[in-house]
Design a protein around this motif. Structure first.
Motif, PDB file in Angstrom:
ATOM      1  N   LYS A  99       0.836  -1.191   0.000  1.00 35.21           N
ATOM      2  CA  LYS A  99       0.000   0.000   0.000  1.00 35.21           C
ATOM      3  C   LYS A  99       0.878   1.252   0.000  1.00 35.21           C
ATOM      4  O   LYS A  99       1.758   1.410   0.844  1.00 35.21           O
ATOM      5  N   GLY A 100       0.638   2.123  -0.961  1.00 35.18           N
ATOM      6  CA  GLY A 100       1.385   3.373  -1.039  1.00 35.18           C
ATOM      7  C   GLY A 100       2.694   3.278  -1.794  1.00 35.18           C
ATOM      8  O   GLY A 100       3.389   4.281  -1.956  1.00 35.18           O
ATOM      9  N   ASP A 101       3.057   2.084  -2.280  1.00 35.16           N
ATOM     10  CA  ASP A 101       4.304   1.928  -3.030  1.00 35.16           C
ATOM     11  C   ASP A 101       4.163   0.782  -4.025  1.00 35.16           C
ATOM     12  O   ASP A 101       4.347  -0.387  -3.674  1.00 35.16           O
ATOM     13  N   ILE A 102       3.858   1.119  -5.263  1.00 33.03           N
ATOM     14  CA  ILE A 102       3.597   0.086  -6.262  1.00 33.03           C
ATOM     15  C   ILE A 102       4.862  -0.630  -6.711  1.00 33.03           C
ATOM     16  O   ILE A 102       4.792  -1.620  -7.444  1.00 33.03           O
ATOM     17  N   THR A 103       6.033  -0.149  -6.267  1.00 33.04           N
ATOM     18  CA  THR A 103       7.285  -0.820  -6.646  1.00 33.04           C
ATOM     19  C   THR A 103       7.649  -1.942  -5.678  1.00 33.04           C
ATOM     20  O   THR A 103       8.640  -2.628  -5.892  1.00 33.04           O
ATOM     21  N   LYS A 104       6.863  -2.105  -4.633  1.00 32.52           N
ATOM     22  CA  LYS A 104       7.145  -3.124  -3.621  1.00 32.52           C
ATOM     23  C   LYS A 104       6.048  -4.197  -3.606  1.00 32.52           C
ATOM     24  O   LYS A 104       4.886  -3.923  -3.866  1.00 32.52           O
ATOM     25  N   ARG A 105       6.466  -5.414  -3.260  1.00 35.70           N
ATOM     26  CA  ARG A 105       5.528  -6.528  -3.098  1.00 35.70           C
ATOM     27  C   ARG A 105       5.699  -7.136  -1.705  1.00 35.70           C
ATOM     28  O   ARG A 105       6.830  -7.329  -1.231  1.00 35.70           O
ATOM     29  N   ILE A 106       4.585  -7.411  -1.067  1.00 40.21           N
ATOM     30  CA  ILE A 106       4.586  -8.093   0.227  1.00 40.21           C
ATOM     31  C   ILE A 106       4.343  -9.576  -0.039  1.00 40.21           C
ATOM     32  O   ILE A 106       3.280  -9.967  -0.516  1.00 40.21           O
ATOM     33  N   ILE A 107       5.355 -10.368   0.256  1.00 42.13           N
ATOM     34  CA  ILE A 107       5.287 -11.798  -0.032  1.00 42.13           C
ATOM     35  C   ILE A 107       5.188 -12.590   1.266  1.00 42.13           C
ATOM     36  O   ILE A 107       5.984 -12.387   2.187  1.00 42.13           O
ATOM     37  N   SER A 108       4.228 -13.484   1.327  1.00 46.86           N
ATOM     38  CA  SER A 108       4.106 -14.396   2.471  1.00 46.86           C
ATOM     39  C   SER A 108       4.564 -15.778   2.033  1.00 46.86           C
ATOM     40  O   SER A 108       4.226 -16.245   0.932  1.00 46.86           O
ATOM     41  N   ILE A 109       5.329 -16.427   2.904  1.00 50.75           N
ATOM     42  CA  ILE A 109       5.846 -17.760   2.612  1.00 50.75           C
ATOM     43  C   ILE A 109       5.379 -18.704   3.705  1.00 50.75           C
ATOM     44  O   ILE A 109       5.647 -18.488   4.894  1.00 50.75           O
ATOM     45  N   ASP A 110       4.631 -19.737   3.310  1.00 48.03           N
ATOM     46  CA  ASP A 110       4.030 -20.691   4.249  1.00 48.03           C
ATOM     47  C   ASP A 110       3.197 -19.988   5.317  1.00 48.03           C
ATOM     48  O   ASP A 110       3.033 -20.500   6.433  1.00 48.03           O
ATOM     49  N   ASN A 111       2.683 -18.813   4.980  1.00 51.44           N
ATOM     50  CA  ASN A 111       1.804 -18.031   5.872  1.00 51.44           C
ATOM     51  C   ASN A 111       2.458 -17.594   7.180  1.00 51.44           C
ATOM     52  O   ASN A 111       1.774 -17.064   8.060  1.00 51.44           O
ATOM     53  N   ASP A 112       3.763 -17.794   7.327  1.00 49.36           N
ATOM     54  CA  ASP A 112       4.386 -17.374   8.592  1.00 49.36           C
ATOM     55  C   ASP A 112       5.662 -16.550   8.400  1.00 49.36           C
ATOM     56  O   ASP A 112       6.258 -16.090   9.368  1.00 49.36           O
ATOM     57  N   THR A 113       6.082 -16.358   7.162  1.00 47.09           N
ATOM     58  CA  THR A 113       7.229 -15.501   6.867  1.00 47.09           C
ATOM     59  C   THR A 113       6.784 -14.436   5.878  1.00 47.09           C
ATOM     60  O   THR A 113       6.249 -14.758   4.814  1.00 47.09           O
ATOM     61  N   THR A 114       6.974 -13.161   6.235  1.00 44.62           N
ATOM     62  CA  THR A 114       6.563 -12.059   5.371  1.00 44.62           C
ATOM     63  C   THR A 114       7.775 -11.218   4.997  1.00 44.62           C
ATOM     64  O   THR A 114       8.554 -10.812   5.862  1.00 44.62           O
ATOM     65  N   LEU A 115       7.937 -10.966   3.704  1.00 46.78           N
ATOM     66  CA  LEU A 115       9.057 -10.179   3.201  1.00 46.78           C
ATOM     67  C   LEU A 115       8.547  -9.065   2.305  1.00 46.78           C
ATOM     68  O   LEU A 115       7.553  -9.225   1.598  1.00 46.78           O
ATOM     69  N   GLU A 116       9.256  -7.932   2.349  1.00 51.23           N
ATOM     70  CA  GLU A 116       8.936  -6.808   1.464  1.00 51.23           C
ATOM     71  C   GLU A 116      10.002  -6.751   0.386  1.00 51.23           C
ATOM     72  O   GLU A 116      11.164  -6.459   0.661  1.00 51.23           O
ATOM     73  N   ILE A 117       9.611  -7.042  -0.860  1.00 53.67           N
ATOM     74  CA  ILE A 117      10.565  -7.231  -1.949  1.00 53.67           C
ATOM     75  C   ILE A 117      10.280  -6.262  -3.085  1.00 53.67           C
ATOM     76  O   ILE A 117       9.122  -5.957  -3.392  1.00 53.67           O
ATOM     77  N   ASP A 118      11.335  -5.766  -3.742  1.00 53.37           N
ATOM     78  CA  ASP A 118      11.162  -4.930  -4.929  1.00 53.37           C
ATOM     79  C   ASP A 118      10.473  -5.745  -6.022  1.00 53.37           C
ATOM     80  O   ASP A 118      10.753  -6.944  -6.195  1.00 53.37           O
TER      81      ASP A 118
END
Length: 215
Positions: free
Chosen positions: A17-36
C-alpha cells in the motif's frame, strides 16, 4: 501446513500500500518479506510456487539491501558521513555484515560517501564555526574512522606550516580578548593557554603565544 525443509511455498503476493514498486510476499503463511517488484519479476515468483532455502535467503538479503539503502540515504540527508559512521549506523539497525558491505560499495560507487571529501568538508566547517588546532582535528577525524593517511593529506591542504596554525589561533584568541573587554574581564594568560590546549593546538603554537605574552 509447512512444506518439507527443502522447499517452502509462496502463499501470498500483494502490492504494498502506497508503493507500487514493492511486493509483500508471504511464505508458508508465517514468513513475510517486502521485496522490490523487479526481484519478483526476475525470479518469476507467484502464488503457490515452491522455493528452496537459497532462494529464500536471497529474498531476505534483497529485502535487507532495499531497506538499508533507504536508511543510508535518509542518514545522508542530514549531513555528509564518513564510511565508518555509515557502517556504525547500519550495524545499529541490525543489518548483516554482508548487506552492509554491499551498501557501502553501492554508496562508494555513487560517490555518496567519500572519506577524502568528508575530511575536507568537516575541517572547513570546524575552521569556520569552531576553530581548532591540528591535534584536535586529527583526533576527531580518527574517531570518525578516517584513515591516518587521508587525515595527514587533508590537514596539509589547510595547514602548510606552523604559521597557518598560529594565524588561526591568533584569530580565535583575538575574539576571546574582545569578549573579555566587553565583559570588563581582565586578560588571563592561563585561560588562554587552556583554551589553546582544549582546542588541540600544537605545543609549538602554545609556546609561541606564551613567549609573545611574556615579552
Amino acid at each position: 501446513m509447512k512444506q518439507n525443509q527443502k522447499y517452502q511455498k509462496i502463499t501470498s503476493i500483494k502490492i504494498k500500500k502506497g508503493d507500487i514498486t514493492k511486493r509483500i510476499i508471504s511464505i508458508d503463511n508465517d514468513t513475510t518479506l517486502e521485496i522490490d517488484d523487479t526481484v519478483v519479476n526476475d525470479l518469476n515468483l507467484y502464488i503457490d510456487k515452491l522455493i528452496d532455502k537459497s532462494t529464500l535467503n536471497y529474498l531476505r538479503k534483497s529485502e535487507g539491501i532495499s531497506n538499508a539503502k533507504k536508511d543510508a540515504i535518509r542518514y545522508l540527508s542530514y549531513r555528509q558521513r564518513s564510511e565508518q559512521e555509515m557502517i556504525n549506523k547500519l550495524k545499529n539497525k541490525k543489518y548483516s555484515d554482508e548487506v552492509i558491505t554491499d551498501i557501502i560499495q553501492w554508496l562508494k560507487d555513487l560517490n555518496y560517501i567519500n572519506d577524502k571529501e568528508f575530511a575536507i568538508s568537516w575541517i572547513k566547517d570546524r575552521l569556520l564555526n569552531k576553530p581548532m588546532g591540528i591535534l584536535k582535528i586529527r583526533s576527531e577525524l580518527l574517531k570518525k574512522g578516517i584513515t591516518y593517511d587521508i587525515i595527514t593529506d587533508t590537514i596539509c591542504y589547510f595547514f602548510e606550516n606552523v604559521d597557518d596554525e598560529i594565524e588561526l589561533a591568533n584569530k580565535m584568541l583575538k575574539n576571546k580578548e574582545d569578549s573579555f573587554l566587553l565583559k570588563n574581564v581582565e586578560f588571563d594568560q592561563n585561560k588562554m593557554v587552556n583554551l589553546l590546549k582544549s582546542r588541540g593546538f600544537s605545543s609549538n603554537v602554545i609556546r609561541y603565544f606564551i613567549e609573545k605574552w611574556q615579552g
